[in-house]
Design a protein around this motif. Structure first.
Motif, PDB file in Angstrom:
ATOM      1  N   ARG A 118       0.872  -1.170   0.000  1.00 49.74           N
ATOM      2  CA  ARG A 118       0.000   0.000   0.000  1.00 49.74           C
ATOM      3  C   ARG A 118       0.911   1.222   0.000  1.00 49.74           C
ATOM      4  NH1 ARG A 118      -3.397  -0.892   5.250  1.00 49.74           N
ATOM      5  NH2 ARG A 118      -4.068   1.236   4.787  1.00 49.74           N
ATOM      6  N   LEU A 119       0.720   2.089  -0.968  1.00 48.68           N
ATOM      7  CA  LEU A 119       1.571   3.257  -1.119  1.00 48.68           C
ATOM      8  C   LEU A 119       0.844   4.508  -0.636  1.00 48.68           C
ATOM      9  CD1 LEU A 119       3.070   2.646  -4.688  1.00 48.68           C
ATOM     10  CD2 LEU A 119       3.890   1.805  -2.476  1.00 48.68           C
ATOM     11  N   MET A 120       1.580   5.358   0.074  1.00 43.46           N
ATOM     12  CA  MET A 120       1.013   6.594   0.600  1.00 43.46           C
ATOM     13  C   MET A 120       1.965   7.759   0.363  1.00 43.46           C
ATOM     14  SD  MET A 120      -0.509   5.535   4.332  1.00 43.46           S
ATOM     15  CE  MET A 120      -1.029   7.258   4.582  1.00 43.46           C
ATOM     16  N   VAL A 121       1.410   8.944   0.345  1.00 43.17           N
ATOM     17  CA  VAL A 121       2.177  10.182   0.443  1.00 43.17           C
ATOM     18  C   VAL A 121       1.823  10.825   1.772  1.00 43.17           C
ATOM     19  CG1 VAL A 121       2.500  12.537  -0.441  1.00 43.17           C
ATOM     20  CG2 VAL A 121       2.324  10.627  -2.037  1.00 43.17           C
ATOM     21  N   ILE A 122       2.836  11.177   2.543  1.00 38.08           N
ATOM     22  CA  ILE A 122       2.630  11.949   3.773  1.00 38.08           C
ATOM     23  C   ILE A 122       3.528  13.170   3.661  1.00 38.08           C
ATOM     24  CG2 ILE A 122       2.664  11.983   6.293  1.00 38.08           C
ATOM     25  CD1 ILE A 122       2.510   8.939   6.269  1.00 38.08           C
ATOM     26  N   THR A 123       2.929  14.321   3.444  1.00 37.33           N
ATOM     27  CA  THR A 123       3.702  15.523   3.197  1.00 37.33           C
ATOM     28  C   THR A 123       3.146  16.684   3.987  1.00 37.33           C
ATOM     29  OG1 THR A 123       4.588  16.945   1.427  1.00 37.33           O
ATOM     30  CG2 THR A 123       2.314  16.213   1.193  1.00 37.33           C
ATOM     31  N   LYS A 124       3.995  17.656   4.276  1.00 39.91           N
ATOM     32  CA  LYS A 124       3.533  18.841   4.992  1.00 39.91           C
ATOM     33  C   LYS A 124       3.677  20.065   4.105  1.00 39.91           C
ATOM     34  CE  LYS A 124       7.952  19.716   7.351  1.00 39.91           C
ATOM     35  NZ  LYS A 124       8.653  19.713   8.646  1.00 39.91           N
ATOM     36  N   GLY A 125       2.965  21.117   4.464  1.00 44.05           N
ATOM     37  CA  GLY A 125       3.022  22.333   3.668  1.00 44.05           C
ATOM     38  C   GLY A 125       1.641  22.888   3.411  1.00 44.05           C
ATOM     39  N   ASP A 126       1.573  23.840   2.503  1.00 48.61           N
ATOM     40  CA  ASP A 126       0.301  24.477   2.169  1.00 48.61           C
ATOM     41  C   ASP A 126      -0.613  23.498   1.427  1.00 48.61           C
ATOM     42  OD1 ASP A 126      -1.309  27.090   1.728  1.00 48.61           O
ATOM     43  OD2 ASP A 126      -1.136  26.205  -0.275  1.00 48.61           O
ATOM     44  N   LEU A 127      -1.860  23.391   1.879  1.00 51.42           N
ATOM     45  CA  LEU A 127      -2.795  22.409   1.321  1.00 51.42           C
ATOM     46  C   LEU A 127      -2.976  22.571  -0.179  1.00 51.42           C
ATOM     47  CD1 LEU A 127      -4.925  20.158   1.711  1.00 51.42           C
ATOM     48  CD2 LEU A 127      -6.588  21.975   2.203  1.00 51.42           C
ATOM     49  N   PHE A 128      -3.289  23.784  -0.639  1.00 52.26           N
ATOM     50  CA  PHE A 128      -3.561  23.991  -2.062  1.00 52.26           C
ATOM     51  C   PHE A 128      -2.336  23.702  -2.907  1.00 52.26           C
ATOM     52  CE2 PHE A 128      -7.132  27.323  -1.225  1.00 52.26           C
ATOM     53  CZ  PHE A 128      -7.961  26.298  -0.812  1.00 52.26           C
ATOM     54  N   ASP A 129      -1.185  24.154  -2.450  1.00 49.61           N
ATOM     55  CA  ASP A 129       0.040  23.955  -3.230  1.00 49.61           C
ATOM     56  C   ASP A 129       0.403  22.480  -3.317  1.00 49.61           C
ATOM     57  OD1 ASP A 129       2.353  24.799  -4.680  1.00 49.61           O
ATOM     58  OD2 ASP A 129       3.552  24.540  -2.860  1.00 49.61           O
ATOM     59  N   SER A 137       1.889  15.875 -10.819  1.00 43.93           N
ATOM     60  CA  SER A 137       3.027  14.957 -10.838  1.00 43.93           C
ATOM     61  C   SER A 137       2.805  13.743 -11.729  1.00 43.93           C
ATOM     62  CB  SER A 137       3.331  14.472  -9.417  1.00 43.93           C
ATOM     63  OG  SER A 137       2.308  13.591  -8.946  1.00 43.93           O
ATOM     64  N   GLY A 138       1.541  13.399 -11.957  1.00 44.55           N
ATOM     65  CA  GLY A 138       1.232  12.190 -12.708  1.00 44.55           C
ATOM     66  C   GLY A 138       1.323  10.926 -11.876  1.00 44.55           C
ATOM     67  N   LEU A 139       1.519  11.074 -10.567  1.00 47.34           N
ATOM     68  CA  LEU A 139       1.701   9.916  -9.689  1.00 47.34           C
ATOM     69  C   LEU A 139       0.483   9.613  -8.821  1.00 47.34           C
ATOM     70  CD1 LEU A 139       5.291  10.737  -8.345  1.00 47.34           C
ATOM     71  CD2 LEU A 139       4.699   9.176 -10.210  1.00 47.34           C
ATOM     72  N   ALA A 140      -0.471  10.527  -8.782  1.00 45.96           N
ATOM     73  CA  ALA A 140      -1.556  10.432  -7.802  1.00 45.96           C
ATOM     74  C   ALA A 140      -2.281   9.088  -7.825  1.00 45.96           C
ATOM     75  CB  ALA A 140      -2.553  11.572  -8.009  1.00 45.96           C
ATOM     76  N   ASP A 141      -2.508   8.554  -9.006  1.00 46.45           N
ATOM     77  CA  ASP A 141      -3.272   7.304  -9.126  1.00 46.45           C
ATOM     78  C   ASP A 141      -2.540   6.096  -8.566  1.00 46.45           C
ATOM     79  OD1 ASP A 141      -5.320   8.682 -10.301  1.00 46.45           O
ATOM     80  OD2 ASP A 141      -4.805   8.132 -12.354  1.00 46.45           O
ATOM     81  N   HIS A 142      -1.247   6.230  -8.326  1.00 40.42           N
ATOM     82  CA  HIS A 142      -0.475   5.112  -7.788  1.00 40.42           C
ATOM     83  C   HIS A 142      -0.583   4.998  -6.260  1.00 40.42           C
ATOM     84  CE1 HIS A 142       1.357   4.244 -11.641  1.00 40.42           C
ATOM     85  NE2 HIS A 142       1.722   5.512 -11.763  1.00 40.42           N
ATOM     86  N   PHE A 143      -1.113   6.031  -5.616  1.00 41.31           N
ATOM     87  CA  PHE A 143      -1.135   6.050  -4.154  1.00 41.31           C
ATOM     88  C   PHE A 143      -2.500   5.663  -3.606  1.00 41.31           C
ATOM     89  CE2 PHE A 143       2.332   9.035  -5.218  1.00 41.31           C
ATOM     90  CZ  PHE A 143       3.361   8.376  -4.557  1.00 41.31           C
ATOM     91  N   ASP A 144      -2.463   4.862  -2.538  1.00 34.54           N
ATOM     92  CA  ASP A 144      -3.691   4.430  -1.876  1.00 34.54           C
ATOM     93  C   ASP A 144      -4.161   5.436  -0.836  1.00 34.54           C
ATOM     94  OD1 ASP A 144      -3.814   1.622  -3.042  1.00 34.54           O
ATOM     95  OD2 ASP A 144      -1.827   1.595  -2.131  1.00 34.54           O
ATOM     96  N   GLY A 145      -3.289   6.348  -0.469  1.00 32.71           N
ATOM     97  CA  GLY A 145      -3.654   7.379   0.495  1.00 32.71           C
ATOM     98  C   GLY A 145      -2.735   8.569   0.364  1.00 32.71           C
ATOM     99  N   ILE A 146      -3.287   9.765   0.507  1.00 32.17           N
ATOM    100  CA  ILE A 146      -2.503  11.004   0.458  1.00 32.17           C
ATOM    101  C   ILE A 146      -2.868  11.842   1.664  1.00 32.17           C
ATOM    102  CG2 ILE A 146      -2.090  13.158  -0.800  1.00 32.17           C
ATOM    103  CD1 ILE A 146      -2.647  11.593  -3.395  1.00 32.17           C
ATOM    104  N   GLU A 147      -1.877  12.157   2.468  1.00 28.74           N
ATOM    105  CA  GLU A 147      -2.083  12.932   3.695  1.00 28.74           C
ATOM    106  C   GLU A 147      -1.223  14.190   3.641  1.00 28.74           C
ATOM    107  OE1 GLU A 147      -3.965  12.310   6.427  1.00 28.74           O
ATOM    108  OE2 GLU A 147      -4.739  10.312   5.922  1.00 28.74           O
ATOM    109  N   ILE A 148      -1.875  15.349   3.742  1.00 22.91           N
ATOM    110  CA  ILE A 148      -1.183  16.636   3.805  1.00 22.91           C
ATOM    111  C   ILE A 148      -1.359  17.166   5.216  1.00 22.91           C
ATOM    112  CG2 ILE A 148      -1.017  18.964   2.852  1.00 22.91           C
ATOM    113  CD1 ILE A 148      -2.308  17.811   0.280  1.00 22.91           C
ATOM    114  N   VAL A 149      -0.256  17.283   5.942  1.00 24.86           N
ATOM    115  CA  VAL A 149      -0.311  17.606   7.364  1.00 24.86           C
ATOM    116  C   VAL A 149       0.419  18.923   7.634  1.00 24.86           C
ATOM    117  CG1 VAL A 149      -0.475  15.181   8.018  1.00 24.86           C
ATOM    118  CG2 VAL A 149       1.782  16.253   7.831  1.00 24.86           C
ATOM    119  N   SER A 150       0.132  19.525   8.789  1.00 25.36           N
ATOM    120  CA  SER A 150       0.750  20.807   9.135  1.00 25.36           C
ATOM    121  C   SER A 150       2.164  20.638   9.661  1.00 25.36           C
ATOM    122  CB  SER A 150      -0.106  21.541  10.169  1.00 25.36           C
ATOM    123  OG  SER A 150      -0.243  20.762  11.350  1.00 25.36           O
TER     124      SER A 150
END
Length: 232
Positions: A118-129, A137-150
């Motif tokens: 199961r592949l995920m992105v866990i990244t911090k920063g501005d939500l919209f950006d 990126s063209g990678l979004a469909d490869h991830f099962d979960g994307i988390e943008i945290v403060s």
């Protein structure tokens, strides 16, 4: 050995270029105000302002832009011309609209891992950006979960993993920041893989935990398959 179920990736400077654009903008900012202060001094003052503002604005381009404006006003004792403020805003807008540049070996590595974990992105920063960059990126469909945290700390990772039904012991975090990507997950009993980037932000520096049994370091993301094979 605990079964590895989830591979989580940082985004900025792990999947695509990011810090390089901050440093280029910082250089342009120093040139813009060179009549008021030495470039090295301006860089120090900007870093101080960024540090002070993290609790207000968090991480990302918008906070960086506001910190540049604040520093310009401080350096010029409130006399910065409107044209200078406008140029700083324009630089911030350019950063927010910059194309996404994937780092070497990223696309093929992510594609090769899809289905095995199961592949995920866990990244911090501005939500919209961050949403914009993930979409482009063209990678979004490869991830099962994307988390943008403060922010990224052990509690953040514990909550994210819990929401996705996995414990840290069954997860591996891959990223360029020892401080944000590797050490917090190691503290929770997970795996941490460091992928150094030549321009990692100074706030993200930390000493590598070389003796930790679940710590690994690779030169680029293409080396991740070798790490996974070595775990059996």
């Amino acid at each position: 050995m605990t079964t590895l179920e989830v591979l989580a990736f940082d985004a900025d400077d792990t999947l695509w270029q990011n810090e390089r654009f901050f440093r280029l903008t910082e250089t342009a900012f120093a040139d813009l105000l060179s009549d008021y202060a030495d470039p090295a001094h301006l860089t120090e003052r900007l870093l101080e302002t960024e540090r002070r503002n993290l609790a207000r604005y968090g991480f990302g381009i918008k906070g960086f832009t506001l910190s540049m404006i604040e520093t310009a006003l401080e350096i010029t004792e409130g006399k910065a011309p409107a044209s200078v403020i406008q140029t700083i805003l324009d630089k911030g807008h350019e950063m927010l609209e910059h194309p996404v540049e994937l780092l070497p070996h990223v696309a093929e590595t992510i594609q090769s891992l899809k289905g095995d974990f199961r592949l995920m992105v866990i990244t911090k920063g501005d939500l919209f950006d961050q949403e914009r960059k993930i979409a482009l990126s063209g990678l979004a469909d490869h991830f099962d979960g994307i988390e943008i945290v403060s922010d990224k700390n052990p509690e953040t990772y514990r909550n994210v993993f819990s929401r996705h039904g996995v414990t840290a012991e069954n997860a591996m975090m891959v990223g360029n920041s020892l401080k944000s990507d590797v050490l917090p997950v190691l503290d929770l009993g997970g795996w941490g893989v460091h992928v150094p980037h030549s321009q990692t932000w100074v706030f993200e520096h930390a000493d590598p935990p070389q003796s930790h049994p679940r710590f690994r370091e690779i030169d680029h993301l293409g080396g991740l398959q070798g790490v996974l094979k070595s775990l059996g």
